[in-house]
Design a protein around this motif. Structure first.
Motif, PDB file in Angstrom:
ATOM      1  N   LEU A 354       0.838  -1.206   0.000  1.00  0.00           N
ATOM      2  CA  LEU A 354       0.000   0.000   0.000  1.00  0.00           C
ATOM      3  C   LEU A 354       0.870   1.253   0.000  1.00  0.00           C
ATOM      4  O   LEU A 354       0.614   2.220  -0.754  1.00  0.00           O
ATOM      5  N   ASN A 355       1.931   1.237   0.830  1.00  0.00           N
ATOM      6  CA  ASN A 355       2.854   2.383   0.842  1.00  0.00           C
ATOM      7  C   ASN A 355       3.560   2.518  -0.505  1.00  0.00           C
ATOM      8  O   ASN A 355       3.832   3.639  -0.984  1.00  0.00           O
ATOM      9  N   GLY A 356       3.868   1.342  -1.129  1.00  0.00           N
ATOM     10  CA  GLY A 356       4.511   1.398  -2.440  1.00  0.00           C
ATOM     11  C   GLY A 356       3.599   2.045  -3.476  1.00  0.00           C
ATOM     12  O   GLY A 356       4.046   2.876  -4.293  1.00  0.00           O
ATOM     13  N   LEU A 361       2.608   6.526  -6.963  1.00  0.00           N
ATOM     14  CA  LEU A 361       1.574   7.382  -7.539  1.00  0.00           C
ATOM     15  C   LEU A 361       1.803   8.839  -7.158  1.00  0.00           C
ATOM     16  O   LEU A 361       1.531   9.765  -7.963  1.00  0.00           O
ATOM     17  N   ARG A 362       2.306   9.095  -5.915  1.00  0.00           N
ATOM     18  CA  ARG A 362       2.585  10.475  -5.511  1.00  0.00           C
ATOM     19  C   ARG A 362       3.706  11.082  -6.372  1.00  0.00           C
ATOM     20  O   ARG A 362       3.663  12.270  -6.747  1.00  0.00           O
ATOM     21  N   LEU A 363       4.706  10.239  -6.713  1.00  0.00           N
ATOM     22  CA  LEU A 363       5.786  10.722  -7.581  1.00  0.00           C
ATOM     23  C   LEU A 363       5.248  11.145  -8.942  1.00  0.00           C
ATOM     24  O   LEU A 363       5.652  12.176  -9.517  1.00  0.00           O
ATOM     25  N   GLU A 380       4.026   1.270 -13.356  1.00  0.00           N
ATOM     26  CA  GLU A 380       4.163  -0.182 -13.375  1.00  0.00           C
ATOM     27  C   GLU A 380       4.474  -0.729 -11.972  1.00  0.00           C
ATOM     28  O   GLU A 380       3.917  -1.745 -11.549  1.00  0.00           O
ATOM     29  N   GLU A 381       5.335  -0.042 -11.223  1.00  0.00           N
ATOM     30  CA  GLU A 381       5.656  -0.473  -9.865  1.00  0.00           C
ATOM     31  C   GLU A 381       4.428  -0.352  -8.961  1.00  0.00           C
ATOM     32  O   GLU A 381       4.193  -1.204  -8.089  1.00  0.00           O
ATOM     33  N   ALA A 382       3.637   0.720  -9.150  1.00  0.00           N
ATOM     34  CA  ALA A 382       2.410   0.877  -8.366  1.00  0.00           C
ATOM     35  C   ALA A 382       1.438  -0.253  -8.674  1.00  0.00           C
ATOM     36  O   ALA A 382       0.749  -0.779  -7.781  1.00  0.00           O
ATOM     37  N   HIS A 383       1.377  -0.644  -9.983  1.00  0.00           N
ATOM     38  CA  HIS A 383       0.490  -1.731 -10.380  1.00  0.00           C
ATOM     39  C   HIS A 383       0.932  -3.055  -9.743  1.00  0.00           C
ATOM     40  O   HIS A 383       0.097  -3.842  -9.267  1.00  0.00           O
ATOM     41  N   ALA A 386      -0.135  -3.081  -6.235  1.00  0.00           N
ATOM     42  CA  ALA A 386      -1.583  -3.300  -6.129  1.00  0.00           C
ATOM     43  C   ALA A 386      -1.920  -4.783  -6.272  1.00  0.00           C
ATOM     44  O   ALA A 386      -2.765  -5.328  -5.531  1.00  0.00           O
ATOM     45  N   LEU A 387      -1.261  -5.457  -7.236  1.00  0.00           N
ATOM     46  CA  LEU A 387      -1.497  -6.904  -7.415  1.00  0.00           C
ATOM     47  C   LEU A 387      -1.045  -7.692  -6.181  1.00  0.00           C
ATOM     48  O   LEU A 387      -1.723  -8.634  -5.745  1.00  0.00           O
ATOM     49  N   HIS A 388       0.089  -7.295  -5.630  1.00  0.00           N
ATOM     50  CA  HIS A 388       0.573  -7.961  -4.415  1.00  0.00           C
ATOM     51  C   HIS A 388      -0.407  -7.762  -3.264  1.00  0.00           C
ATOM     52  O   HIS A 388      -0.722  -8.709  -2.516  1.00  0.00           O
TER      53      HIS A 388
END
Length: 590
Positions: A354-356, A361-363, A380-383, A386-388
């Motif tokens: 969630l923090n990731g 997304l904030r960046l 892509e990292e946010a996605h 989210a999947l994790h």
């Protein structure tokens, strides 16, 4: 038919005087205070009404001898006067009868025998002037042994008092009385007040007689037993043998008591044609007083021992129950600790992706990406985060459904080849990224292998097991294999051709033997520190086990210890048996 009568050897009634003719017909009878109002019903009756069918035969022989030699005779006998037979010291002499002066009659006079308790029998006999009956060898033998009366009686009573075993007391009583009185049969019948029955619990009998041990008599059908129980006095009954070979015999029934409460009945059967002697009845009376006390003490001891055993068993049950409660308390405390640890780890696992997501997304929102490619990388990292997060939430929801019994699984035919293909597409890149050797092995068959299960759930289990194998294997290999086990299996009311055994083997960190029992426990993690190091909720194996069991299979974990790798196997139902390729064909195709 038996006619019960009672014996009262301690009565103070006046002496009996009876006059009868040589054939035994009574013409006069006088017994004050005993039959004053009933004397007329004895007139013109046979003397057998007083003596009974067995004792009247030797009596009439005596009467004939007295008439023949004119000499009076003295002897002891049991008289049946009214309902109460009593022991008499009897004299028989020639007499006349005014109504028939030309004919000889016989006069019988008897005084009631009173045996003083505790007095030595030889002294009593000498003071009473008792004369042995030479016509009865059995009674002659009894009188010959009277000098040892107290010795025999004391020995029987002593043996009874030495034990508190009820069966021993019963058997020693019948054996002692049977041998001492030379009886044909002697029984002890245990009295049940509640059932109003008497059970034969011990027996002495002659070999030619049929045994009675184990029989049950109902008081309503046994008048002699009923009379004995009600009056607590001995009862004499006369019986005719069915075969009539040996003639009538007499039975004495005596109640054994404790504090005036009957606890059993003794039945003593004389040989045919042998009457009871008053001293024999007195002997039985004296012994049964002690037998009744011994039986009562033995029953009290047995009841106390049974109570002690019951208390011991109840105490053991309480101890076991206490141990169970203590074990349940420890289990509850351990479950609470594990849930707290699980929640701590899970909350950490949830916050990390969630923090990731929030961070990347904030960046993007703050325009921190230097170019479109970097911005796409952040998204892509946010996605991925989210999947994790979704996978973590799915694990928690799955175990919640399973624990609540609300997990519904639809089963159908599943292609093993298709399943392995999808699994390889998902997991091979992960393994190769970590530098691990990755192998998948299918059985060599000529046709397609089909399972009976739920495709998504089996895929979920395989991905979980292979994911764990990759995660906990820093170097080496991960191997997935399948094996057909053709053996009929019954599931959901139907017979299936066998199982498919799927194995996930790795060369990773393994699990110590003492910790393996916690692998499949809900909310239990083998090592909290390891979980924080490698990540995850620790629910994967527990979920996999529940899912596989719901589809008719089993899960098994094998590891020889830490650092020795591990193998997880599970079975699923075989939908249809495939045609296995011969070994030579398999090598050629390879």
């Amino acid at each position: 038919m038996a006619v019960p009568v009672t014996v009262d050897s301690a009565s103070d009634s006046a002496s009996l005087e009876v006059i009868h003719d040589p054939q035994g017909q009574i013409v006069s009878i006088h017994w004050p205070d005993t039959i004053p109002l009933e004397s007329e019903r004895y007139l013109q009756e046979s003397i057998g009404k007083l003596f009974g069918p067995v004792a009247v035969v030797p009596y009439l022989k005596r009467a004939a001898q007295v008439l023949a030699d004119g000499q009076p005779q003295q002897f002891q006998c049991v008289i049946r006067c009214g309902p109460h037979p009593v022991g008499l010291d009897f004299s028989l002499s020639v007499a006349s009868w005014p109504d028939d002066p030309d004919r000889q009659y016989l006069r019988g006079q008897g005084s009631i025998l009173t045996v003083t308790r505790g007095e030595r029998m030889p002294q009593h006999l000498s003071t009473m002037g008792i004369v042995a009956d030479p016509a009865s060898s059995a009674q002659a033998g009894l009188l010959a042994n009277l000098s040892n009366y107290h010795g025999v009686l004391t020995n029987i009573a002593s043996n009874i008092r030495k034990t508190l075993e009820l069966n021993t007391i019963w058997q020693q009583t019948v054996d002692g009385l049977g041998s001492l009185l030379d009886l044909h049969r002697c029984l002890v019948c245990d009295y049940s007040v509640a059932m109003q029955t008497l059970d034969v619990v011990a027996e002495f009998h002659r070999p030619e007689l049929q045994p009675c041990l184990g029989q049950t008599f109902e008081l309503t059908h046994k008048s002699d037993f009923r009379c004995t129980i009600n009056t607590l006095k001995p009862v004499l009954s006369d019986f005719e043998r069915e075969d009539n070979d040996n003639g009538p015999y007499t039975v004495l029934t005596v109640a054994t008591c404790y504090r005036d409460e009957p606890n059993s009945v003794l039945l003593l059967q004389m040989p045919p044609h042998r009457p009871w002697h008053p001293l024999e009845i007195e002997l039985v009376n004296e012994l049964t007083d002690q037998v009744g006390t011994a039986i009562a003490h033995a029953k009290l001891f047995g009841a106390s021992r049974t109570l002690a055993d019951d208390l011991q068993k109840a105490n053991e049950k309480l101890i076991d129950k206490n141990d169970e409660l203590e074990e349940a308390r420890r289990y509850a405390e351990e479950a609470s600790r594990l849930k707290s640890e699980f929640l701590a780890n899970t909350s950490h696992e949830l916050r990390t992706p969630l923090n990731g997501m929030i961070g990347f997304l904030r960046l993007v929102l703050d325009g921190m990406a230097d170019d479109p490619e970097e911005q796409e990388e952040f998204i892509e990292e946010a996605h991925k985060s989210a999947l994790h997060l979704l996978n973590l939430i799915n694990d928690v929801l799955d175990i919640a459904k399973i624990e609540a019994g609300k997990m519904e699984i639809d089963l159908t035919a599943v292609s093993l080849q298709e399943l392995f293909c999808d699994v390889e597409n998902f997991t091979r890149p992960q393994a190769e990224q970590r530098g691990l050797q990755f192998d998948m092995k299918l059985p060599a068959t000529l046709d397609e292998i089909k399972l009976y299960g739920n495709y998504q759930r089996i895929l979920q289990v395989l991905l979980n097991l292979i994911g764990n194998a990759i995660k906990f294997t820093p170097e080496g290999s991960v191997t997935i294999s399948a094996e057909v086990k053709p053996q009929n299996v019954r599931f959901q009311g139907r017979v299936w051709p066998g199982h498919i055994k799927i194995s996930v083997e790795d060369t990773g960190i393994g699990v110590s033997l003492e910790k393996q029992n916690r692998l499949f426990q809900t909310f239990s993690q083998v090592d909290g520190e390891r979980t924080r190091q490698y990540g995850g909720t620790g629910l994967g194996l527990a979920i996999s086990q529940r899912l596989i069991e719901a589809m008719g299979g089993k899960v098994q974990f094998i590891s020889m210890g830490e650092g020795l790798g591990s193998t997880v196997t599970f079975t699923t139902i075989l939908y249809q048996e495939p045609v296995i390729m011969a070994e030579t064909e398999s090598k050629q195709s390879a």
